[in-house]
Scaffold this motif. Structure first.
Motif, PDB file in Angstrom:
ATOM      1  N   ALA A 232       0.825  -1.205   0.000  1.00  0.00           N
ATOM      2  CA  ALA A 232       0.000   0.000   0.000  1.00  0.00           C
ATOM      3  C   ALA A 232       0.858   1.254   0.000  1.00  0.00           C
ATOM      4  N   TYR A 233       0.402   2.235  -0.745  1.00  0.00           N
ATOM      5  CA  TYR A 233       0.993   3.563  -0.783  1.00  0.00           C
ATOM      6  C   TYR A 233      -0.100   4.512  -0.333  1.00  0.00           C
ATOM      7  N   ASN A 234       0.026   5.025   0.884  1.00  0.00           N
ATOM      8  CA  ASN A 234      -0.990   5.925   1.407  1.00  0.00           C
ATOM      9  C   ASN A 234      -0.658   7.366   1.056  1.00  0.00           C
ATOM     10  N   VAL A 235      -1.703   8.135   0.827  1.00  0.00           N
ATOM     11  CA  VAL A 235      -1.564   9.542   0.468  1.00  0.00           C
ATOM     12  C   VAL A 235      -2.266  10.406   1.510  1.00  0.00           C
ATOM     13  N   ALA A 236      -1.952  11.688   1.495  1.00  0.00           N
ATOM     14  CA  ALA A 236      -2.485  12.616   2.493  1.00  0.00           C
ATOM     15  C   ALA A 236      -3.877  13.132   2.145  1.00  0.00           C
ATOM     16  N   GLN A 237      -4.227  13.136   0.854  1.00  0.00           N
ATOM     17  CA  GLN A 237      -5.494  13.708   0.418  1.00  0.00           C
ATOM     18  C   GLN A 237      -6.204  12.765  -0.547  1.00  0.00           C
ATOM     19  N   LYS A 238      -7.520  12.751  -0.481  1.00  0.00           N
ATOM     20  CA  LYS A 238      -8.336  11.897  -1.347  1.00  0.00           C
ATOM     21  C   LYS A 238      -8.049  12.141  -2.832  1.00  0.00           C
ATOM     22  N   ASP A 239      -7.870  13.407  -3.200  1.00  0.00           N
ATOM     23  CA  ASP A 239      -7.674  13.733  -4.618  1.00  0.00           C
ATOM     24  C   ASP A 239      -6.295  13.359  -5.158  1.00  0.00           C
ATOM     25  N   GLN A 240      -5.460  12.733  -4.340  1.00  0.00           N
ATOM     26  CA  GLN A 240      -4.142  12.273  -4.800  1.00  0.00           C
ATOM     27  C   GLN A 240      -4.179  10.830  -5.323  1.00  0.00           C
ATOM     28  N   VAL A 241      -5.251  10.104  -5.056  1.00  0.00           N
ATOM     29  CA  VAL A 241      -5.324   8.688  -5.432  1.00  0.00           C
ATOM     30  C   VAL A 241      -5.359   8.512  -6.949  1.00  0.00           C
ATOM     31  N   ALA A 242      -6.308   9.128  -7.623  1.00  0.00           N
ATOM     32  CA  ALA A 242      -6.483   8.938  -9.067  1.00  0.00           C
ATOM     33  C   ALA A 242      -5.250   9.340  -9.870  1.00  0.00           C
ATOM     34  N   PRO A 243      -4.621  10.497  -9.588  1.00  0.00           N
ATOM     35  CA  PRO A 243      -3.424  10.846 -10.366  1.00  0.00           C
ATOM     36  C   PRO A 243      -2.277   9.839 -10.205  1.00  0.00           C
ATOM     37  N   LEU A 244      -2.146   9.247  -9.018  1.00  0.00           N
ATOM     38  CA  LEU A 244      -1.085   8.248  -8.840  1.00  0.00           C
ATOM     39  C   LEU A 244      -1.400   6.969  -9.606  1.00  0.00           C
ATOM     40  N   LEU A 245      -2.663   6.589  -9.660  1.00  0.00           N
ATOM     41  CA  LEU A 245      -3.057   5.442 -10.481  1.00  0.00           C
ATOM     42  C   LEU A 245      -2.757   5.722 -11.952  1.00  0.00           C
ATOM     43  N   ALA A 246      -3.060   6.931 -12.402  1.00  0.00           N
ATOM     44  CA  ALA A 246      -2.788   7.306 -13.794  1.00  0.00           C
ATOM     45  C   ALA A 246      -1.288   7.266 -14.085  1.00  0.00           C
ATOM     46  N   LYS A 247      -0.492   7.699 -13.142  1.00  0.00           N
ATOM     47  CA  LYS A 247       0.964   7.675 -13.312  1.00  0.00           C
ATOM     48  C   LYS A 247       1.462   6.235 -13.431  1.00  0.00           C
ATOM     49  N   ALA A 248       0.922   5.354 -12.593  1.00  0.00           N
ATOM     50  CA  ALA A 248       1.307   3.941 -12.661  1.00  0.00           C
ATOM     51  C   ALA A 248       0.907   3.343 -14.005  1.00  0.00           C
ATOM     52  N   GLU A 249      -0.287   3.689 -14.490  1.00  0.00           N
ATOM     53  CA  GLU A 249      -0.733   3.169 -15.777  1.00  0.00           C
ATOM     54  C   GLU A 249       0.151   3.691 -16.905  1.00  0.00           C
ATOM     55  N   ALA A 250       0.498   4.960 -16.872  1.00  0.00           N
ATOM     56  CA  ALA A 250       1.360   5.544 -17.898  1.00  0.00           C
ATOM     57  C   ALA A 250       2.753   4.918 -17.896  1.00  0.00           C
ATOM     58  N   ALA A 251       3.175   4.437 -16.733  1.00  0.00           N
ATOM     59  CA  ALA A 251       4.492   3.804 -16.614  1.00  0.00           C
ATOM     60  C   ALA A 251       4.485   2.345 -17.059  1.00  0.00           C
ATOM     61  N   GLY A 252       3.307   1.812 -17.376  1.00  0.00           N
ATOM     62  CA  GLY A 252       3.219   0.426 -17.822  1.00  0.00           C
ATOM     63  C   GLY A 252       2.475  -0.493 -16.881  1.00  0.00           C
ATOM     64  N   GLY A 253       1.911   0.057 -15.816  1.00  0.00           N
ATOM     65  CA  GLY A 253       1.127  -0.742 -14.881  1.00  0.00           C
ATOM     66  C   GLY A 253      -0.283  -0.961 -15.400  1.00  0.00           C
ATOM     67  N   LYS A 254      -1.020  -1.815 -14.716  1.00  0.00           N
ATOM     68  CA  LYS A 254      -2.398  -2.125 -15.097  1.00  0.00           C
ATOM     69  C   LYS A 254      -3.319  -1.734 -13.945  1.00  0.00           C
ATOM     70  N   ILE A 255      -4.330  -0.944 -14.236  1.00  0.00           N
ATOM     71  CA  ILE A 255      -5.299  -0.561 -13.214  1.00  0.00           C
ATOM     72  C   ILE A 255      -6.210  -1.750 -12.936  1.00  0.00           C
ATOM     73  N   LEU A 256      -6.281  -2.163 -11.676  1.00  0.00           N
ATOM     74  CA  LEU A 256      -7.139  -3.268 -11.274  1.00  0.00           C
ATOM     75  C   LEU A 256      -8.447  -2.772 -10.676  1.00  0.00           C
ATOM     76  N   ARG A 257      -8.410  -1.623 -10.019  1.00  0.00           N
ATOM     77  CA  ARG A 257      -9.601  -0.986  -9.466  1.00  0.00           C
ATOM     78  C   ARG A 257      -9.387   0.520  -9.549  1.00  0.00           C
ATOM     79  N   ALA A 258     -10.293   1.200 -10.212  1.00  0.00           N
ATOM     80  CA  ALA A 258     -10.206   2.657 -10.327  1.00  0.00           C
ATOM     81  C   ALA A 258     -10.399   3.298  -8.952  1.00  0.00           C
ATOM     82  N   ALA A 259      -9.928   4.516  -8.810  1.00  0.00           N
ATOM     83  CA  ALA A 259     -10.093   5.258  -7.567  1.00  0.00           C
ATOM     84  C   ALA A 259     -11.576   5.367  -7.224  1.00  0.00           C
ATOM     85  N   SER A 260     -11.910   4.966  -5.996  1.00  0.00           N
ATOM     86  CA  SER A 260     -13.314   5.017  -5.576  1.00  0.00           C
ATOM     87  C   SER A 260     -13.407   4.998  -4.058  1.00  0.00           C
ATOM     88  N   ASP A 261     -14.547   5.473  -3.565  1.00  0.00           N
ATOM     89  CA  ASP A 261     -14.807   5.441  -2.127  1.00  0.00           C
ATOM     90  C   ASP A 261     -15.053   3.998  -1.696  1.00  0.00           C
TER      91      ASP A 261
END
Length: 142
Positions: free
Chosen positions: A73-102
């Motif tokens: 797990a990589y924890n962030v300080a703010q809710k709005d930081q989750v989606a951009p980090l997922l996008a960064k991982a995807e752009a780097a070649g990762g695969k999104i398994l679950r989109a950012a959600s509550d």
């Protein structure tokens, strides 16, 4: 025994390619002559090690290592930081398994896997605020 994890080692089929993924996330690596590629984190180190060498170190066949059911797990300080980090991982070649959600417990999370299938959670947990240096503690630092 103190409660800590000093080093997490991921067995890698292609350590150089996997390191390229973590490099693309902006992490700074340290290579060592023993074949470990290390990323110093806050209080721990993440190591990438060729799968065959890891099996040899342990004294087992590569097939014995399997693919463990673990997440990192990589924890962030703010809710709005989750989606951009997922996008960064995807752009780097990762695969999104679950989109950012509550989630039911009041947090906001998403999951991605690195190119070799290691699963990471990106999480905002309002009940566990990060310390001033970004360190995580289950119930926060309050």
């Amino acid at each position: 025994m103190d409660q800590r994890i000093s080093l997490i080692t991921l067995g890698a089929r292609d350590a150089a390619a996997l390191a390229g993924f973590y490099d693309a996330l902006g992490w700074v690596r340290t290579d060592s002559p023993d074949g470990v590629i290390a990323y110093d984190l806050i209080g721990q180190t993440l190591g990438l090690y060729p799968l065959e060498k890891l099996a040899e170190d342990i004294g087992v066949n590569v097939e014995t290592l399997g693919h463990g059911a673990a997440t990192y797990a990589y924890n962030v300080a703010q809710k709005d930081q989750v989606a951009p980090l997922l996008a960064k991982a995807e752009a780097a070649g990762g695969k999104i398994l679950r989109a950012a959600s509550d989630v039911f417990w009041g947090g906001h999370i998403g999951y991605f896997s690195d190119p070799e299938g290691h699963i990471w959670e990106v999480a905002y947990n309002p009940f566990s605020p990060l310390g001033p240096d970004g360190a995580f503690r289950w119930n926060g630092y309050g």
